[in-house]
Every structure is written in C-alpha cells, then in structure tokens.
Motif scaffolding. Structure first.
Motif, PDB file in Angstrom:
ATOM      1  N   GLU A  27       0.803  -1.206   0.000  1.00 38.21           N
ATOM      2  CA  GLU A  27       0.000   0.000   0.000  1.00 38.21           C
ATOM      3  C   GLU A  27       0.846   1.270   0.000  1.00 38.21           C
ATOM      4  N   GLU A  28       2.153   1.155  -0.096  1.00 39.08           N
ATOM      5  CA  GLU A  28       2.964   2.365  -0.073  1.00 39.08           C
ATOM      6  C   GLU A  28       2.807   3.121  -1.382  1.00 39.08           C
ATOM      7  N   PRO A  29       2.862   4.445  -1.331  1.00 45.55           N
ATOM      8  CA  PRO A  29       2.684   5.247  -2.541  1.00 45.55           C
ATOM      9  C   PRO A  29       3.760   4.946  -3.585  1.00 45.55           C
ATOM     10  N   SER A  30       3.355   4.937  -4.838  1.00 40.46           N
ATOM     11  CA  SER A  30       4.300   4.677  -5.929  1.00 40.46           C
ATOM     12  C   SER A  30       4.829   5.964  -6.543  1.00 40.46           C
ATOM     13  N   CYS A  31       4.222   7.106  -6.184  1.00 40.56           N
ATOM     14  CA  CYS A  31       4.701   8.381  -6.709  1.00 40.56           C
ATOM     15  C   CYS A  31       4.485   9.477  -5.671  1.00 40.56           C
ATOM     16  N   SER A  32       5.104  10.622  -5.899  1.00 43.63           N
ATOM     17  CA  SER A  32       5.075  11.715  -4.929  1.00 43.63           C
ATOM     18  C   SER A  32       3.699  12.366  -4.860  1.00 43.63           C
ATOM     19  N   TRP A  33       3.496  13.119  -3.785  1.00 43.08           N
ATOM     20  CA  TRP A  33       2.278  13.892  -3.614  1.00 43.08           C
ATOM     21  C   TRP A  33       2.671  15.246  -3.029  1.00 43.08           C
ATOM     22  N   MET A  34       1.702  16.137  -2.876  1.00 41.00           N
ATOM     23  CA  MET A  34       1.978  17.510  -2.446  1.00 41.00           C
ATOM     24  C   MET A  34       1.462  17.751  -1.029  1.00 41.00           C
ATOM     25  N   VAL A  35       2.188  18.585  -0.293  1.00 39.34           N
ATOM     26  CA  VAL A  35       1.756  19.082   1.011  1.00 39.34           C
ATOM     27  C   VAL A  35       1.514  20.573   0.849  1.00 39.34           C
ATOM     28  N   ASP A  36       0.294  21.011   1.108  1.00 36.94           N
ATOM     29  CA  ASP A  36      -0.071  22.413   0.879  1.00 36.94           C
ATOM     30  C   ASP A  36       0.429  23.313   2.002  1.00 36.94           C
ATOM     31  N   GLY A  37       0.739  24.552   1.619  1.00 35.96           N
ATOM     32  CA  GLY A  37       1.053  25.596   2.583  1.00 35.96           C
ATOM     33  C   GLY A  37       2.355  25.419   3.333  1.00 35.96           C
ATOM     34  N   ILE A  38       3.329  24.744   2.727  1.00 36.97           N
ATOM     35  CA  ILE A  38       4.598  24.536   3.429  1.00 36.97           C
ATOM     36  C   ILE A  38       5.596  25.614   3.035  1.00 36.97           C
ATOM     37  N   SER A  39       6.309  26.117   4.038  1.00 30.97           N
ATOM     38  CA  SER A  39       7.331  27.141   3.827  1.00 30.97           C
ATOM     39  C   SER A  39       8.324  27.050   4.978  1.00 30.97           C
ATOM     40  N   ASP A  40       9.421  27.802   4.865  1.00 27.91           N
ATOM     41  CA  ASP A  40      10.394  27.822   5.959  1.00 27.91           C
ATOM     42  C   ASP A  40       9.718  28.244   7.258  1.00 27.91           C
ATOM     43  N   ALA A  41       8.877  29.273   7.180  1.00 28.51           N
ATOM     44  CA  ALA A  41       8.228  29.803   8.383  1.00 28.51           C
ATOM     45  C   ALA A  41       7.288  28.776   9.012  1.00 28.51           C
ATOM     46  N   SER A  42       6.513  28.063   8.182  1.00 24.44           N
ATOM     47  CA  SER A  42       5.578  27.078   8.733  1.00 24.44           C
ATOM     48  C   SER A  42       6.316  25.897   9.352  1.00 24.44           C
ATOM     49  N   VAL A  43       7.447  25.509   8.757  1.00 15.11           N
ATOM     50  CA  VAL A  43       8.257  24.430   9.323  1.00 15.11           C
ATOM     51  C   VAL A  43       8.833  24.846  10.664  1.00 15.11           C
ATOM     52  N   GLY A  73       4.405  13.262   9.812  1.00 15.65           N
ATOM     53  CA  GLY A  73       3.311  13.168   8.858  1.00 15.65           C
ATOM     54  C   GLY A  73       3.008  11.733   8.503  1.00 15.65           C
ATOM     55  N   ALA A  74       1.805  11.510   8.047  1.00 17.46           N
ATOM     56  CA  ALA A  74       1.357  10.170   7.679  1.00 17.46           C
ATOM     57  C   ALA A  74       1.479   9.975   6.176  1.00 17.46           C
ATOM     58  N   VAL A  75       1.711   8.731   5.801  1.00 17.54           N
ATOM     59  CA  VAL A  75       1.783   8.367   4.385  1.00 17.54           C
ATOM     60  C   VAL A  75       0.383   8.024   3.904  1.00 17.54           C
ATOM     61  N   PRO A  76      -0.098   8.629   2.823  1.00 16.40           N
ATOM     62  CA  PRO A  76      -1.454   8.335   2.347  1.00 16.40           C
ATOM     63  C   PRO A  76      -1.569   6.926   1.788  1.00 16.40           C
ATOM     64  N   GLY A  77      -2.793   6.483   1.668  1.00 15.96           N
ATOM     65  CA  GLY A  77      -3.042   5.165   1.076  1.00 15.96           C
ATOM     66  C   GLY A  77      -3.064   4.037   2.075  1.00 15.96           C
ATOM     67  N   GLY A  78      -2.983   4.363   3.369  1.00 20.12           N
ATOM     68  CA  GLY A  78      -3.090   3.309   4.372  1.00 20.12           C
ATOM     69  C   GLY A  78      -1.818   2.542   4.621  1.00 20.12           C
ATOM     70  N   ALA A  79      -0.664   3.056   4.171  1.00 23.37           N
ATOM     71  CA  ALA A  79       0.594   2.362   4.455  1.00 23.37           C
ATOM     72  C   ALA A  79       0.798   2.308   5.956  1.00 23.37           C
ATOM     73  N   ARG A  80       1.140   1.138   6.470  1.00 24.70           N
ATOM     74  CA  ARG A  80       1.234   0.946   7.905  1.00 24.70           C
ATOM     75  C   ARG A  80       2.589   1.385   8.427  1.00 24.70           C
ATOM     76  N   SER A  81       2.598   1.865   9.659  1.00 21.85           N
ATOM     77  CA  SER A  81       3.844   2.225  10.333  1.00 21.85           C
ATOM     78  C   SER A  81       3.704   1.867  11.794  1.00 21.85           C
ATOM     79  N   PHE A  82       4.719   1.225  12.359  1.00 22.81           N
ATOM     80  CA  PHE A  82       4.677   0.827  13.750  1.00 22.81           C
ATOM     81  C   PHE A  82       5.285   1.886  14.656  1.00 22.81           C
ATOM     82  N   ALA A  83       5.762   2.974  14.099  1.00 17.95           N
ATOM     83  CA  ALA A  83       6.385   4.035  14.884  1.00 17.95           C
ATOM     84  C   ALA A  83       6.021   5.368  14.258  1.00 17.95           C
ATOM     85  N   ASP A  84       6.466   6.440  14.912  1.00 20.04           N
ATOM     86  CA  ASP A  84       6.223   7.768  14.356  1.00 20.04           C
ATOM     87  C   ASP A  84       6.856   7.855  12.978  1.00 20.04           C
TER      88      ASP A  84
END
Length: 200
Positions: A27-43, A73-84
């Motif tokens: 279920e891991e993504p096969s291609c990139s996706w976008m995160v809206d509203g990201i900038s140095d200041a928001s990070v 952040g979470a990976v879309p598509g339901g990819a599982r993660s056992f940690a942060d």
C-alpha cells in the motif's frame, strides 16, 4: 489431540499475521504527492511548537543544495507504520519543475538509536517523482544525515565454485564510501555540532 490443537492455533495465528502484516509494502505510494502551505516559516513554527527527536527541521542536500523539510506526517493510502513517521518535503529545489511541497519520501525510527528506515523516490518524470526505494538514514551528529541505499537481492559469485588457483585476481573496488551523500542541517542549528564553528 493437544498437539494437533496447538498446531491448528499456530496455523491460524500465522495466517492472521500474514493477512495483517505480510504485505506491508503493497500500500505504499508509488509516486510523490503535495503538502499544501509549506514554507520555511511554517516548518519553523511546527518544530518550535512540537519538538521531536532531532531529525525534524530544515536540511540542505549535499548533492544539489535543495532545501528539505523533515516533518511528522502520515503516508497516504493506508501504508502501515509501527512508529512515528516523518515526511521529507521539498522547500526549494534547483529543478524548477519540482515545486515546494513535493514529498520526496518518508521515514520512521529504526530499532537502533540514530537510524531511520526510509523510502525515497528515485526517479523524476517532469513534476512527478516515482520509484520509491529503501534507504537507511543515519544521524551522524546533530548537523548531518547520511542517506544509504539498501541493496536487497541475491548475489551469485561464480569464482567460489572454482579451485583457488583459478580465482580471478581482479576485484571491484570502490574508493568513495556509501555514506557521504545526505543532508546538512540548516535549522534549528545544533549548538554542540555546528557546521561552521564560531571563532572567538
């Protein structure tokens, strides 16, 4: 009878484990996706409000100088993660087609301190990144991350089948260590291991 019962329980437990966890990469993504509203200041604001385990912040790639944010952040598509899990997101790229907010990969802490299991996209087709491959991220100190590609597979070494006297005297040699590529910290600066020491 008890032996058969224990075997049956084991088979059911094994089957349940395989159904739940046997195909984690499907279920891991096969291609990139976008995160809206990201900038140095928001990070900076996000990391300041919710400090993490040291990998979060703004980094610069040693290969091309691209600015990369590492954020929870979470990976879309339901990819599982056992940690942060953390997302690696472009803030500024030398390639005009790669827009700010493009996710280039994700990682999660490994069992060994200072190490992270990562998936990074390795191909670029216009604005889209694809072909995720497994990497190990290692924190060398507070200011440096090494990206090491994990090479899985079986290697066939034919010369091991031959007598010693017929073995080849030539062997592949690599002068450059594999852990030199990676990221340098931009923000927040590490007081104990600064990239540019301050002289008094």
């Amino acid at each position: 009878m008890r032996h058969c019962l224990h075997q049956t329980r084991f088979v059911w437990l094994l089957a349940a484990w395989f159904v739940c966890f046997g195909n984690l990469d499907a279920e891991e993504p096969s291609c990139s996706w976008m995160v809206d509203g990201i900038s140095d200041a928001s990070v900076m604001q996000s990391v300041s409000l919710h400090p993490g385990d040291g990998i979060e912040g703004i980094w610069s790639a040693t290969s091309d100088g691209a600015r990369i944010a590492v954020l929870p952040g979470a990976v879309p598509g339901g990819a599982r993660s056992f940690a942060d899990s953390y997302l690696l997101v472009v803030l500024k790229s030398p390639r005009a087609a790669i827009l700010p907010g493009t996710v280039i990969g994700w990682c999660s802490p490994a069992a060994k301190s200072g190490f992270y299991d990562a998936r990074l996209f390795t191909k670029c087709d216009g604005r889209r990144l694809s072909s995720p491959k497994r990497f190990t991220i290692r924190i060398n100190d507070g200011s440096r991350l090494s990206l090491i590609e994990v090479r899985d597979g079986v290697e066939f070494v034919a010369w091991r089948l031959l007598p010693y006297m017929f073995r080849s005297v030539l062997r592949e040699r690599r002068e450059r260590p594999r852990d030199l590529d990676g990221l340098l910290r931009v923000w927040p600066p590490d007081a104990e291991n600064p990239l540019k020491p301050r002289y008094l």
